[in-house]
Design a protein around this motif. Sequence first.
Motif, PDB file in Angstrom:
ATOM      1  N   TYR A 103       0.535 -33.705   2.429  1.00  0.00           N
ATOM      2  CA  TYR A 103       1.951 -33.345   2.542  1.00  0.00           C
ATOM      3  C   TYR A 103       2.208 -31.980   1.901  1.00  0.00           C
ATOM      4  O   TYR A 103       1.347 -31.419   1.249  1.00  0.00           O
ATOM      5  N   GLY A 104       3.428 -31.487   2.101  1.00  0.00           N
ATOM      6  CA  GLY A 104       3.814 -30.220   1.481  1.00  0.00           C
ATOM      7  C   GLY A 104       4.504 -29.265   2.429  1.00  0.00           C
ATOM      8  O   GLY A 104       5.147 -28.307   1.998  1.00  0.00           O
TER       9      GLY A 104
ATOM     10  N   LEU B  71      -8.139 -19.990  -5.276  1.00  0.00           N
ATOM     11  CA  LEU B  71      -7.679 -21.282  -4.765  1.00  0.00           C
ATOM     12  C   LEU B  71      -6.798 -21.066  -3.539  1.00  0.00           C
ATOM     13  O   LEU B  71      -5.836 -20.292  -3.586  1.00  0.00           O
ATOM     14  N   VAL B  72      -7.142 -21.712  -2.445  1.00  0.00           N
ATOM     15  CA  VAL B  72      -6.308 -21.707  -1.240  1.00  0.00           C
ATOM     16  C   VAL B  72      -5.758 -23.121  -1.063  1.00  0.00           C
ATOM     17  O   VAL B  72      -6.516 -24.093  -1.058  1.00  0.00           O
ATOM     18  N   MET B  73      -4.427 -23.225  -0.933  1.00  0.00           N
ATOM     19  CA  MET B  73      -3.794 -24.527  -0.729  1.00  0.00           C
ATOM     20  C   MET B  73      -2.955 -24.504   0.545  1.00  0.00           C
ATOM     21  O   MET B  73      -1.933 -23.827   0.614  1.00  0.00           O
ATOM     22  N   ASN B  74      -3.397 -25.235   1.551  1.00  0.00           N
ATOM     23  CA  ASN B  74      -2.670 -25.356   2.815  1.00  0.00           C
ATOM     24  C   ASN B  74      -2.438 -26.832   3.120  1.00  0.00           C
ATOM     25  O   ASN B  74      -3.401 -27.602   3.219  1.00  0.00           O
ATOM     26  N   ALA B  75      -1.184 -27.220   3.242  1.00  0.00           N
ATOM     27  CA  ALA B  75      -0.855 -28.614   3.541  1.00  0.00           C
ATOM     28  C   ALA B  75      -1.236 -28.945   4.978  1.00  0.00           C
ATOM     29  O   ALA B  75      -1.063 -28.132   5.886  1.00  0.00           O
TER      30      ALA B  75
ATOM     31  N   PRO C   6       4.246 -36.565  -2.900  1.00  0.00           N
ATOM     32  CA  PRO C   6       5.658 -36.166  -2.972  1.00  0.00           C
ATOM     33  C   PRO C   6       6.590 -37.369  -3.034  1.00  0.00           C
ATOM     34  O   PRO C   6       6.206 -38.487  -2.666  1.00  0.00           O
ATOM     35  N   PRO C   7       7.834 -37.158  -3.500  1.00  0.00           N
ATOM     36  CA  PRO C   7       8.851 -38.193  -3.335  1.00  0.00           C
ATOM     37  C   PRO C   7       8.954 -38.559  -1.853  1.00  0.00           C
ATOM     38  O   PRO C   7       8.716 -37.709  -0.983  1.00  0.00           O
ATOM     39  N   PHE C   8       9.297 -39.807  -1.558  1.00  0.00           N
ATOM     40  CA  PHE C   8       9.192 -40.342  -0.204  1.00  0.00           C
ATOM     41  C   PHE C   8       9.826 -39.447   0.855  1.00  0.00           C
ATOM     42  O   PHE C   8       9.213 -39.153   1.891  1.00  0.00           O
ATOM     43  N   GLN C   9      11.096 -38.988   0.612  1.00  0.00           N
ATOM     44  CA  GLN C   9      11.802 -38.241   1.661  1.00  0.00           C
ATOM     45  C   GLN C   9      11.140 -36.896   1.963  1.00  0.00           C
ATOM     46  O   GLN C   9      11.324 -36.333   3.049  1.00  0.00           O
ATOM     47  N   PHE C  10      10.327 -36.403   1.028  1.00  0.00           N
ATOM     48  CA  PHE C  10       9.692 -35.099   1.218  1.00  0.00           C
ATOM     49  C   PHE C  10       8.286 -35.208   1.794  1.00  0.00           C
ATOM     50  O   PHE C  10       7.555 -34.217   1.847  1.00  0.00           O
TER      51      PHE C  10
ATOM     52  N   LYS D 146       8.980 -34.459  -8.758  1.00  0.00           N
ATOM     53  CA  LYS D 146      10.198 -34.942  -9.420  1.00  0.00           C
ATOM     54  C   LYS D 146      10.566 -34.126 -10.656  1.00  0.00           C
ATOM     55  O   LYS D 146      11.713 -34.089 -11.068  1.00  0.00           O
ATOM     56  N   ASN D 147       9.598 -33.449 -11.257  1.00  0.00           N
ATOM     57  CA  ASN D 147       9.858 -32.743 -12.519  1.00  0.00           C
ATOM     58  C   ASN D 147      10.332 -31.301 -12.332  1.00  0.00           C
ATOM     59  O   ASN D 147      10.369 -30.527 -13.272  1.00  0.00           O
ATOM     60  N   LYS D 148      10.682 -30.926 -11.107  1.00  0.00           N
ATOM     61  CA  LYS D 148      11.190 -29.588 -10.770  1.00  0.00           C
ATOM     62  C   LYS D 148      10.106 -28.512 -10.710  1.00  0.00           C
ATOM     63  O   LYS D 148      10.338 -27.420 -10.195  1.00  0.00           O
ATOM     64  N   VAL D 149       8.937 -28.785 -11.271  1.00  0.00           N
ATOM     65  CA  VAL D 149       7.800 -27.866 -11.120  1.00  0.00           C
ATOM     66  C   VAL D 149       7.057 -28.271  -9.855  1.00  0.00           C
ATOM     67  O   VAL D 149       6.634 -29.416  -9.721  1.00  0.00           O
ATOM     68  N   TYR D 150       6.913 -27.357  -8.925  1.00  0.00           N
ATOM     69  CA  TYR D 150       6.248 -27.681  -7.671  1.00  0.00           C
ATOM     70  C   TYR D 150       4.746 -27.868  -7.892  1.00  0.00           C
ATOM     71  O   TYR D 150       4.147 -27.247  -8.778  1.00  0.00           O
ATOM     72  N   TYR D 151       4.155 -28.716  -7.070  1.00  0.00           N
ATOM     73  CA  TYR D 151       2.737 -29.028  -7.222  1.00  0.00           C
ATOM     74  C   TYR D 151       1.879 -27.774  -7.100  1.00  0.00           C
ATOM     75  O   TYR D 151       0.910 -27.604  -7.849  1.00  0.00           O
ATOM     76  N   ASN D 152       2.210 -26.890  -6.173  1.00  0.00           N
ATOM     77  CA  ASN D 152       1.406 -25.677  -6.014  1.00  0.00           C
ATOM     78  C   ASN D 152       1.509 -24.774  -7.245  1.00  0.00           C
ATOM     79  O   ASN D 152       0.558 -24.075  -7.594  1.00  0.00           O
TER      80      ASN D 152
END
Length: 320
Positions: free
Chosen positions: A292-293, A259-263, A10-14, A301-307
């Motif tokens: 993270y997440g 697919l299960v995604m848990n940060a 993620p971007p640093f602040q997130f 950064k591209n507005k599309v979330y990683y998940n």
Amino acid sequence: MPIIESTYKPPFQFKNGFIATVYSGLIRKVDLFQERERIETRDQDFLDLDWSYAQKKSDSVIILLHGLEGHAQRPYVTGSAKLFNQNGVDAVGVNFRGCSGEDNRFYNSYHSGATNDLDDVVKHCIEKKGYSKVFIKGISLGGNITLKYLGEDRDIPKQIKSAIAISVPVHLNGSARELHKPKNKAFAIRFKKHLVDKLKVKILQFPDRISVAEINSIKTLRDFDEVYTSKAHGFFDALDYYEKASSLQFLNDIRVPTLVMNALNDSFLSSECYPVKEAKNNPNLHLEMPKYGGHVGFIQKNKVYYNEQRALEFVKDLIH
């Protein structure tokens, strides 16, 4: 299935889970046009479905399930819908009972283990809408419903090709413990207020089912599950509800690629909510645990979330 090594950065602040969770829940905006359809459930209640479509006629649809006290206009729903629409898949956001802006017809509503409504939506998509490929993506509470549905002793339609579950409290009692800790106080207060406000509407229609004194006794989310969720939906008490509705016990029986995604920094999840053993023992279960997440806060950064990106990657070979 081996555990998936996550590439999420993620971007640093997130990197801060709290900031990522709050930003994603309260600040993120997604522009998407949706058309509403109302369907009847098997028990004569109703569900409001919010549809968005690919540019060209599609034989594929993704069913999107929101989290606790969410709805189908939440950015974590519309973000997924928009990305899938752009990649040739229609999308239907399901509003759980009482979550579409209008109270449902009965005293009972929705809960973390209520899978019959999802089954009704799946059948509607296949039998009435004619889709030959169905994907399901559930977020948080919606993820638990998705996993439980897929692992229950029921006939899963062959049209269901794949599923994705994000930020999932697969062990409800553990997650409830986390939500009651000081670190989650702001979230717990917000959830409880929304739920109690809805109960105050219910009492006007069903004064014989619950009293003002019982509503006033609700001080925590667990109290809400003791007073309302468990009693309205046929459980003995909150613990009985948590134990029977948790999807963890159903993961070994999932037979479609999931697919299960848990940060790992999701403050809503307990250690039991990372089903490593189950993923290693079930070739259909893919577990990704990004560092993270936060809770549904996989910002890029591209507005599309990683998940959302990962969900599309997970099903892409099945779309065409």
